[in-house]
Design a protein around this motif. Structure first.
Motif, PDB file in Angstrom:
ATOM      1  N   SER A   1      72.045  49.223  48.349  1.00  0.00           N
ATOM      2  CA  SER A   1      72.934  48.374  49.153  1.00  0.00           C
ATOM      3  C   SER A   1      72.298  47.009  49.407  1.00  0.00           C
ATOM      4  CB  SER A   1      73.243  49.054  50.496  1.00  0.00           C
ATOM      5  OG  SER A   1      73.824  50.318  50.287  1.00  0.00           O
TER       6      SER A   1
ATOM      7  N   GLY B   1      82.545  51.301  52.541  1.00  0.00           N
ATOM      8  CA  GLY B   1      81.747  50.413  51.709  1.00  0.00           C
ATOM      9  C   GLY B   1      81.320  51.138  50.461  1.00  0.00           C
ATOM     10  N   THR B   2      80.673  50.416  49.598  1.00  0.00           N
ATOM     11  CA  THR B   2      80.036  51.038  48.440  1.00  0.00           C
ATOM     12  C   THR B   2      78.660  50.404  48.329  1.00  0.00           C
ATOM     13  OG1 THR B   2      80.555  49.429  46.705  1.00  0.00           O
ATOM     14  CG2 THR B   2      82.296  50.976  47.293  1.00  0.00           C
ATOM     15  N   GLU B   3      77.882  50.850  47.353  1.00  0.00           N
ATOM     16  CA  GLU B   3      76.555  50.287  47.161  1.00  0.00           C
ATOM     17  C   GLU B   3      76.610  48.907  46.531  1.00  0.00           C
ATOM     18  OE1 GLU B   3      78.039  52.735  45.723  1.00  0.00           O
ATOM     19  OE2 GLU B   3      77.311  53.210  43.702  1.00  0.00           O
ATOM     20  N   ASN B   4      77.780  48.472  46.080  1.00  0.00           N
ATOM     21  CA  ASN B   4      77.892  47.177  45.428  1.00  0.00           C
ATOM     22  C   ASN B   4      78.151  46.076  46.445  1.00  0.00           C
ATOM     23  OD1 ASN B   4      77.524  48.466  43.010  1.00  0.00           O
ATOM     24  ND2 ASN B   4      79.715  48.697  42.609  1.00  0.00           N
ATOM     25  N   SER B   5      77.758  44.857  46.107  1.00  0.00           N
ATOM     26  CA  SER B   5      78.018  43.740  47.006  1.00  0.00           C
ATOM     27  C   SER B   5      78.402  42.523  46.176  1.00  0.00           C
ATOM     28  CB  SER B   5      76.790  43.471  47.878  1.00  0.00           C
ATOM     29  OG  SER B   5      75.605  43.445  47.121  1.00  0.00           O
TER      30      SER B   5
ATOM     31  N   VAL C   1      84.323  51.516  58.714  1.00  0.00           N
ATOM     32  CA  VAL C   1      83.244  52.372  58.182  1.00  0.00           C
ATOM     33  C   VAL C   1      83.589  52.715  56.739  1.00  0.00           C
ATOM     34  CG1 VAL C   1      81.837  54.420  58.583  1.00  0.00           C
ATOM     35  CG2 VAL C   1      82.887  53.231  60.516  1.00  0.00           C
TER      36      VAL C   1
END
Lengths: 304, 304
Positions: free
Chosen positions: A228, A124-128, A122
């Protein structure tokens, strides 16, 4: 006791972070990686996300004792089927997907003779994408492992140790309960954030430029998670449909009740609702799951 | 040209920050302050939020040439009535409330012979009270000034210069449009955040402890604004009822459409909705209204 060769399928935020974390915290383990996108493979090699970026998934998993699928939930079954013929029989199969029942089914169907133990960090960040990952993504975050019944306990222990080595706190949970918990702590928040950002862009009487200018009034908090990865989130909602719809129903009821309080001018009802939501924030900060600085510590690096 | 004596009524986050900002950026201006809560007055004096904390509002405004009401929207009329008898006739009356039409009415009714020019600095944090304020709260944030028709232009110019001196960018807008814009950029986001945090606390099948543990999946972003001052927010919703209900109706329609896409498994509709919300985040960052670091830069201060 620990995995010696880890194959990572999908080299975006999660896969890339696992590769970097293994390099940082498990120096005895080697990593191979594959991504379906050639540009991602190239960038992954440049950043050194894994020890060896392979041109095919088959090559990446050929000698692995752990393979982790880090692709969108809807792509898990296909990605697993692709390597079924060459995956070493003892190799543990895991993943990082945000929904667990549907992914467990897809992986087990594609690899019926392997041990499959799904997991969900659980974090993450908004970047991908291949530039988004970093080694400490999992530090002090929870990783939920959802073993099927009668699983291989030795392999389960190894997987738990692996995630702990990467800095995560591990929790064992059954997949059905995971899907319900994450529906409320992650999927519903994303759905609502995507909705309100869309609503705000579509207004005729308020311009998009005004929405952006005055976003510091609260709106900007929602835009982060609404930035996201769209493919991943499409798949999350489709693969955890029932739990998401259940939680959405509860949310809509509660919103309707507050709407009614506003319409009839019931200030007491509004106040008592708003007063009780402060305690949750306090607990989240106390348990180290968020930053205690006001405004998430935004902009603190540029202040005098 | 600039105000020499500013009286601040209400010494919480906004009032305290104005006092500290005046001290930092307008050394020629003296400030007096009053708060209805004796403990807040005491703490305000300890922190030096204003040059002189007064035991009554009357004493605080007696020599002011600008009085700024920093009390909850529903308390503005009463606070203004209290000082009506002693307020110098030339003193400009302003405020910092988050809704503008209702507050403009309340202030003008209580002080019919004074120039009233309402304002709204779109800046804040989830914290409230006399310990929450800081001098750079308004830096690079927008302050919306909503002058009535045929206002005193000299005083308007002075008020604009005052907010610019505190670091804000000033925009002039009519109060009705302000209330519509803020309904979508601030009031609706707060209402939704308060709702989902409440929904998550009330579940039977997911414990509050689970919600807190796994909040990093997205939920924690909402808890920040749901920790805002409940009295103020009760008053915002009651005083900007029509615009909030209008925006809420739009939001609910959009949420229902997404809900239907999930139910029928329309992945294309979900994807195209999720893909277009990324651009807004990018614009907000480009215009300096949010932090570009992933996760708002959370925890960056504690990383190696």
């Amino acid at each position: 006791m620990m995995f010696a060769r880890v194959a990572i399928i999908g080299l975006g935020l999660e896969g890339g972070s696992i590769g970097l974390a293994v390099r940082a915290y498990l120096p005895g383990t080697t990593t191979t990686g594959y991504d379906i996108n050639p540009a991602t493979r190239e960038r992954a090699a440049e950043r050194g996300l894994v020890d060896r970026v392979c041109p095919t998934a088959i090559e990446a998993v050929r000698e692995a004792d752990l393979v982790i699928f880090c692709v969108p939930p809807g792509a898990m079954g296909q990605a697993a089927a692709e390597i079924a013929a060459v995956l070493p029989p003892d190799c543990l199969v895991s993943d990082v997907g945000s929904s667990k029942q549907a992914i467990a089914r897809a992986l087990s169907e594609a690899l019926p003779n392997h041990t499959v133990i799904p997991a969900h960090p659980v974090a993450g960040t908004e970047n991908s994408g291949p530039d988004a990952g970093f080694a400490h993504l999992f530090r002090n975050r929870w990783c939920i492992v959802t073993p099927p019944q009668h699983t291989n306990l030795l392999k389960l222990t190894e997987l738990v140790a692996f995630w702990e080595a990467l800095g995560a706190n591990v929790e064992i949970m059954d997949a059905e309960h995971h899907d319900l918990v994450l529906a409320v702590t992650s999927h519903l928040p994303h759905l609502i954030a995507y909705t309100i950002v869309g609503t705000a862009s579509d207004l005729e009487d308020v311009t998009q430029s005004e929405v952006i200018k005055y976003s510091a009034g609260g709106f900007r908090d929602f835009t982060r998670i609404a930035a996201s990865d769209p493919t991943m989130w499409r798949d999350v909602f489709l693969s955890n449909r029932d739990a998401v719809l259940t939680m959405l129903q509860r949310f809509t009821e509660d919103l309707t009740a507050l709407q009614r309080s506003i319409r009839v001018g019931d200030g007491d009802a509004l106040f008592s609702h708003f007063a009780r939501t402060r305690a949750i924030r306090r607990s989240i900060i106390e348990e180290g799951q968020d930053d205690s600085r006001p405004d998430f510590g935004r902009g603190d690096h540029e202040k005098s």
